[in-house]
Design a protein around this motif. Structure first.
Motif, PDB file in Angstrom:
ATOM      1  N   SER A 196       8.538   7.297  -9.526  1.00 48.60           N
ATOM      2  CA  SER A 196       7.850   6.068  -9.105  1.00 48.60           C
ATOM      3  C   SER A 196       6.411   6.267  -8.658  1.00 48.60           C
ATOM      4  O   SER A 196       5.832   5.379  -8.043  1.00 48.60           O
ATOM      5  CB  SER A 196       8.642   5.394  -7.972  1.00 48.60           C
ATOM      6  OG  SER A 196       8.637   6.195  -6.798  1.00 48.60           O
ATOM      7  N   ALA A 197       5.803   7.418  -8.973  1.00 47.83           N
ATOM      8  CA  ALA A 197       4.456   7.713  -8.474  1.00 47.83           C
ATOM      9  C   ALA A 197       3.433   6.664  -8.878  1.00 47.83           C
ATOM     10  O   ALA A 197       2.515   6.343  -8.110  1.00 47.83           O
ATOM     11  CB  ALA A 197       4.007   9.092  -8.970  1.00 47.83           C
ATOM     12  N   LEU A 198       3.559   6.116 -10.082  1.00 45.35           N
ATOM     13  CA  LEU A 198       2.568   5.175 -10.601  1.00 45.35           C
ATOM     14  C   LEU A 198       3.024   3.724 -10.478  1.00 45.35           C
ATOM     15  O   LEU A 198       2.457   2.830 -11.090  1.00 45.35           O
ATOM     16  CB  LEU A 198       2.246   5.509 -12.059  1.00 45.35           C
ATOM     17  CG  LEU A 198       1.637   6.905 -12.271  1.00 45.35           C
ATOM     18  CD1 LEU A 198       1.579   7.261 -13.747  1.00 45.35           C
ATOM     19  CD2 LEU A 198       0.249   6.997 -11.645  1.00 45.35           C
ATOM     20  N   THR A 199       4.053   3.494  -9.640  1.00 48.97           N
ATOM     21  CA  THR A 199       4.517   2.145  -9.338  1.00 48.97           C
ATOM     22  C   THR A 199       4.017   1.748  -7.949  1.00 48.97           C
ATOM     23  O   THR A 199       3.252   2.477  -7.318  1.00 48.97           O
ATOM     24  CB  THR A 199       6.054   2.060  -9.366  1.00 48.97           C
ATOM     25  OG1 THR A 199       6.585   2.721  -8.203  1.00 48.97           O
ATOM     26  CG2 THR A 199       6.617   2.702 -10.625  1.00 48.97           C
ATOM     27  N   ALA A 200       4.521   0.624  -7.458  1.00 48.73           N
ATOM     28  CA  ALA A 200       4.119   0.152  -6.124  1.00 48.73           C
ATOM     29  C   ALA A 200       4.382   1.207  -5.049  1.00 48.73           C
ATOM     30  O   ALA A 200       3.647   1.284  -4.059  1.00 48.73           O
ATOM     31  CB  ALA A 200       4.863  -1.138  -5.783  1.00 48.73           C
ATOM     32  N   PHE A 201       5.407   2.044  -5.240  1.00 50.47           N
ATOM     33  CA  PHE A 201       5.713   3.048  -4.223  1.00 50.47           C
ATOM     34  C   PHE A 201       4.584   4.059  -4.050  1.00 50.47           C
ATOM     35  O   PHE A 201       4.308   4.515  -2.939  1.00 50.47           O
ATOM     36  CB  PHE A 201       7.027   3.759  -4.557  1.00 50.47           C
ATOM     37  CG  PHE A 201       8.234   2.903  -4.313  1.00 50.47           C
ATOM     38  CD1 PHE A 201       8.640   2.594  -3.034  1.00 50.47           C
ATOM     39  CD2 PHE A 201       8.952   2.382  -5.379  1.00 50.47           C
ATOM     40  CE1 PHE A 201       9.742   1.786  -2.807  1.00 50.47           C
ATOM     41  CE2 PHE A 201      10.058   1.575  -5.161  1.00 50.47           C
ATOM     42  CZ  PHE A 201      10.453   1.267  -3.869  1.00 50.47           C
ATOM     43  N   GLY A 202       3.944   4.441  -5.145  1.00 52.42           N
ATOM     44  CA  GLY A 202       2.808   5.344  -5.034  1.00 52.42           C
ATOM     45  C   GLY A 202       1.508   4.626  -4.730  1.00 52.42           C
ATOM     46  O   GLY A 202       0.657   5.131  -3.987  1.00 52.42           O
ATOM     47  N   LEU A 203       1.356   3.423  -5.276  1.00 54.90           N
ATOM     48  CA  LEU A 203       0.052   2.747  -5.240  1.00 54.90           C
ATOM     49  C   LEU A 203      -0.217   1.987  -3.954  1.00 54.90           C
ATOM     50  O   LEU A 203      -1.358   1.970  -3.466  1.00 54.90           O
ATOM     51  CB  LEU A 203      -0.054   1.787  -6.430  1.00 54.90           C
ATOM     52  CG  LEU A 203       0.031   2.424  -7.820  1.00 54.90           C
ATOM     53  CD1 LEU A 203      -0.043   1.339  -8.889  1.00 54.90           C
ATOM     54  CD2 LEU A 203      -1.078   3.451  -8.020  1.00 54.90           C
ATOM     55  N   VAL A 204       0.798   1.334  -3.369  1.00 55.94           N
ATOM     56  CA  VAL A 204       0.534   0.500  -2.188  1.00 55.94           C
ATOM     57  C   VAL A 204       0.042   1.325  -1.002  1.00 55.94           C
ATOM     58  O   VAL A 204      -1.036   1.054  -0.459  1.00 55.94           O
ATOM     59  CB  VAL A 204       1.770  -0.350  -1.827  1.00 55.94           C
ATOM     60  CG1 VAL A 204       1.556  -1.054  -0.478  1.00 55.94           C
ATOM     61  CG2 VAL A 204       2.046  -1.375  -2.920  1.00 55.94           C
ATOM     62  N   PRO A 205       0.782   2.354  -0.546  1.00 52.66           N
ATOM     63  CA  PRO A 205       0.254   3.124   0.589  1.00 52.66           C
ATOM     64  C   PRO A 205      -1.049   3.832   0.271  1.00 52.66           C
ATOM     65  O   PRO A 205      -1.948   3.906   1.127  1.00 52.66           O
ATOM     66  CB  PRO A 205       1.376   4.121   0.905  1.00 52.66           C
ATOM     67  CG  PRO A 205       2.238   4.149  -0.313  1.00 52.66           C
ATOM     68  CD  PRO A 205       2.116   2.822  -0.965  1.00 52.66           C
ATOM     69  N   SER A 206      -1.197   4.334  -0.952  1.00 51.03           N
ATOM     70  CA  SER A 206      -2.421   5.050  -1.323  1.00 51.03           C
ATOM     71  C   SER A 206      -3.607   4.099  -1.370  1.00 51.03           C
ATOM     72  O   SER A 206      -4.693   4.406  -0.862  1.00 51.03           O
ATOM     73  CB  SER A 206      -2.235   5.739  -2.682  1.00 51.03           C
ATOM     74  OG  SER A 206      -1.136   6.620  -2.671  1.00 51.03           O
ATOM     75  N   GLY A 207      -3.419   2.939  -1.992  1.00 47.55           N
ATOM     76  CA  GLY A 207      -4.499   1.973  -2.098  1.00 47.55           C
ATOM     77  C   GLY A 207      -4.891   1.393  -0.755  1.00 47.55           C
ATOM     78  O   GLY A 207      -6.086   1.222  -0.458  1.00 47.55           O
ATOM     79  N   LEU A 208      -3.912   1.076   0.094  1.00 47.00           N
ATOM     80  CA  LEU A 208      -4.239   0.563   1.418  1.00 47.00           C
ATOM     81  C   LEU A 208      -5.007   1.602   2.232  1.00 47.00           C
ATOM     82  O   LEU A 208      -5.900   1.262   3.015  1.00 47.00           O
ATOM     83  CB  LEU A 208      -2.959   0.155   2.156  1.00 47.00           C
ATOM     84  CG  LEU A 208      -2.211  -1.064   1.599  1.00 47.00           C
ATOM     85  CD1 LEU A 208      -0.981  -1.362   2.447  1.00 47.00           C
ATOM     86  CD2 LEU A 208      -3.114  -2.292   1.536  1.00 47.00           C
ATOM     87  N   ALA A 209      -4.662   2.873   2.044  1.00 50.05           N
ATOM     88  CA  ALA A 209      -5.345   3.933   2.793  1.00 50.05           C
ATOM     89  C   ALA A 209      -6.764   4.186   2.299  1.00 50.05           C
ATOM     90  O   ALA A 209      -7.565   4.804   3.006  1.00 50.05           O
ATOM     91  CB  ALA A 209      -4.535   5.224   2.711  1.00 50.05           C
ATOM     92  N   GLY A 210      -7.092   3.705   1.084  1.00 53.08           N
ATOM     93  CA  GLY A 210      -8.467   3.829   0.606  1.00 53.08           C
ATOM     94  C   GLY A 210      -8.661   4.603  -0.673  1.00 53.08           C
ATOM     95  O   GLY A 210      -9.795   4.862  -1.082  1.00 53.08           O
ATOM     96  N   VAL A 211      -7.594   4.963  -1.377  1.00 47.39           N
ATOM     97  CA  VAL A 211      -7.710   5.679  -2.649  1.00 47.39           C
ATOM     98  C   VAL A 211      -8.134   4.708  -3.754  1.00 47.39           C
ATOM     99  O   VAL A 211      -7.743   3.539  -3.757  1.00 47.39           O
ATOM    100  CB  VAL A 211      -6.362   6.341  -3.018  1.00 47.39           C
ATOM    101  CG1 VAL A 211      -6.432   6.974  -4.405  1.00 47.39           C
ATOM    102  CG2 VAL A 211      -5.976   7.392  -1.981  1.00 47.39           C
ATOM    103  N   ASP A 212      -8.917   5.210  -4.695  1.00 46.68           N
ATOM    104  CA  ASP A 212      -9.272   4.424  -5.881  1.00 46.68           C
ATOM    105  C   ASP A 212      -8.073   4.462  -6.830  1.00 46.68           C
ATOM    106  O   ASP A 212      -7.988   5.302  -7.729  1.00 46.68           O
ATOM    107  CB  ASP A 212     -10.518   5.019  -6.555  1.00 46.68           C
ATOM    108  CG  ASP A 212     -11.003   4.183  -7.736  1.00 46.68           C
ATOM    109  OD1 ASP A 212     -10.258   3.301  -8.192  1.00 46.68           O
ATOM    110  OD2 ASP A 212     -12.125   4.445  -8.217  1.00 46.68           O
TER     111      ASP A 212
END
Length: 532
Positions: A196-212
């Motif tokens: 699930s790395a490229l689903t909401a599980f990987g993207l939501v916490p990473s994106g909220l934290a500031g990752v592109d």
């Protein structure tokens, strides 16, 4: 191509022999086309529901603007610190993504009461929390949600404004969170946790934290076309053949970060491989190594070394027998997912289920429900309590002797698993024990923080080849923390998780030594001395 692989020795022989057949069988096309028959009739039902990861880039694309908009909203409200409550696939990918990007994210994949308390006491006034669980039934994640809800309320903060939920659509957590007014991101239910790395599980916490996160998806997208082609240079086919096709099989895979810019990728690969392949008495044991690990100099016949490098080298510059791989993070995440399902086909197993993970959870729940008195130690040495399976402790009366005894059960094809149920932030020096035991045992040694490894290598320990030797390190914590509306504390939970897993390992006939520190800070030097 944004991922490049060089192979030599047995890995090259496997690639040369196997990849043409994979190409002939149209395996890449069939994976991308969601063909659930690839792994045999027994796996077909599960596989038919678990191939959505091949489409994660396109399915996840609409989430990106929603995630970025929520980040702007939270930052405008004064949030500067983000915490992730999740286990296994819900936590390992965001940890790699944010660490590689140099972005702060507190990953709380723990039940140690001291570690949970430290997170709760860290900038709560400016913190937002992501609670990630496919079902919401994960005890650790449910407990983390409960304590953060209470902490926010006690601080006069509405938790609805600070907690974001990631879960599958229609899950109990989805229904409850929406009813309570929380912001919910739904993940693709056709993707298993470790994929699930490229689903909401990987993207939501990473994106909220500031990752592109758009750049991350773009990296995966740039790789997706070549992974879908039945060609001899398909990196997913090459990598799958290299790690699972040697004759005889090299069923331990030493993963070495050797110059790569990606931080912690080995831990994510570890879960993906161990939980996907370790079943039916088969599997590949991933062993996360450093560049100075003893295993690299021991020429072990059953250990394949793969180096995660910054720059691609021509095959002739490889260490004989090694694999080297380089690429962008998004491209590597997708490539490894393809490679592991290819490995599953070669091994003859279902790479999408995890039949032995539940056994430890059941044992834990039983201990929490019954709350029996702790089993008395076999003996106490310098305040350190020692327990273990009968064969390990027969005729033993001190800690050093117990360690020697459990290691004496190690076979020529075996491995040692060190499992530390302690605060991994407070006691990082415990990871040093991996190299110390490896030098002593002259066999591969894995190290896992409990309970997070239960959602990773825990499947392999019970379902893979029965050649493991297990050393548990636990403690009697000097602090504890209640879990709101639950009849047990975090201290009781982590003790039940350790005891539950030990009991399941013992039932499977595995040698287990449990070392319990009654004063961790004072006794760590003696523990390290005994292990080395």
């Amino acid at each position: 191509m944004s991922v490049r692989i060089a192979v030599s020795g047995a890995a090259k022989e496997a690639v040369d022999r196997i990849v043409p057949q994979l190409v002939s069988d149209l395996i890449a096309t069939r994976i991308t086309g969601l063909d659930a028959s690839i792994w045999g009739a027994d796996a077909e039902e599960e596989a038919s529901k678990r191939l959505g990861w091949t489409e994660s880039v396109s399915v996840s694309a609409p989430l990106v603007p929603q995630i970025l908009a929520l980040r702007e909203e939270l930052v405008a409200a004064g949030v500067t610190h983000f915490v992730l409550g999740g286990m296994g696939g819900s936590s390992l990918a965001p940890e790699v993504i944010t660490r590689t990007a140099g972005v702060e994210l507190t990953v709380l994949d723990a039940t140690d009461p001291g570690q949970v308390l430290s997170a709760l006491n860290d900038r709560l006034e400016t913190t937002a929390v992501v609670i990630s669980s496919k079902s919401g039934g994960t005890t650790e994640t449910d407990s983390q949600k409960r304590v953060y809800e209470k902490a926010f309320r006690d601080a006069g903060i509405d938790p609805v404004e600070r907690i974001v939920v990631v879960t599958d659509p229609g899950s109990p957590l989805d229904v409850a969170a929406r009813a309570d007014g929380y912001r919910v991101f739904n993940a693709d239910p056709t993707v298993g946790g470790r994929y699930s790395a490229l689903t909401a599980f990987g993207l939501v916490p990473s994106g909220l934290a500031g990752v592109d996160i758009q750049a991350l998806l773009d990296e995966a997208d740039a790789m997706s076309y070549s992974l879908a082609l039945d060609e001899a240079d398909n990196a997913g086919l090459i990598l799958g053949a290299a790690i699972a096709g040697a004759v005889p099989l090299k069923d331990k895979l030493g993963i070495v970060s050797d110059g790569t810019h990606i931080v912690g990728l080995g831990d994510w690969i570890e879960q993906l491989i161990a939980e996907s392949t370790g079943k039916d008495g088969k599997g590949i044991l991933p062993v996360v190594l450093s560049t100075d690990s003893p295993e690299l100099d021991e020429n072990l016949a059953d250990l394949q070394i793969i180096r995660l490098v910054a720059d691609y080298k021509a095959t002739e510059h490889l260490n004989e027998g090694d694999i080297e791989i380089t690429g962008t993070l998004g491209a590597l995440l997708l490539t490894w997912e393809y490679a592991v399902v290819v490995a599953g086909r070669l091994l003859g197993i279902n790479p999408f289920d995890q039949p032995d993970v539940e056994s430890a959870k059941i044992a834990t729940r039983g201990l929490l429900d019954a709350r029996p008195e702790p089993v008395a130690p076999a003996f106490v040495d310098g305040g350190i309590e020692v327990r273990g399976t009968e064969t390990v402790l027969a005729g033993v009366s001190d800690l050093a002797g117990a360690v020697a005894s459990v290691l004496s059960t190690l076979g020529t094809d075996g491995y040692v698993s060190i499992q530390a149920y302690l605060d991994r932030v407070k006691y990082p020096e415990l990871e040093q024990t991996r190299n110390l035991v490896a030098a002593r045992a002259e066999r591969p040694v894995t190290f896992g923080w409990g309970p997070r490894f239960l959602h990773s290598t825990g499947q392999f320990h019970k379902g893979g080849p029965a050649v493991g030797v297990f050393i548990q390190i636990t403690e009697i914590p000097d602090v504890d923390l209640a879990i709101p509306e639950r009849p047990f504390t975090f201290g009781q939970l982590i003790q039940a998780q350790a005891a539950g897993d030990a009991s399941v390992l013992a039932e499977h006939g595995r040698p287990v030594l449990t070392i319990t520190l009654t004063d961790a800070e004072a006794q760590l030097p003696a523990l390290i001395a005994a292990l080395s």
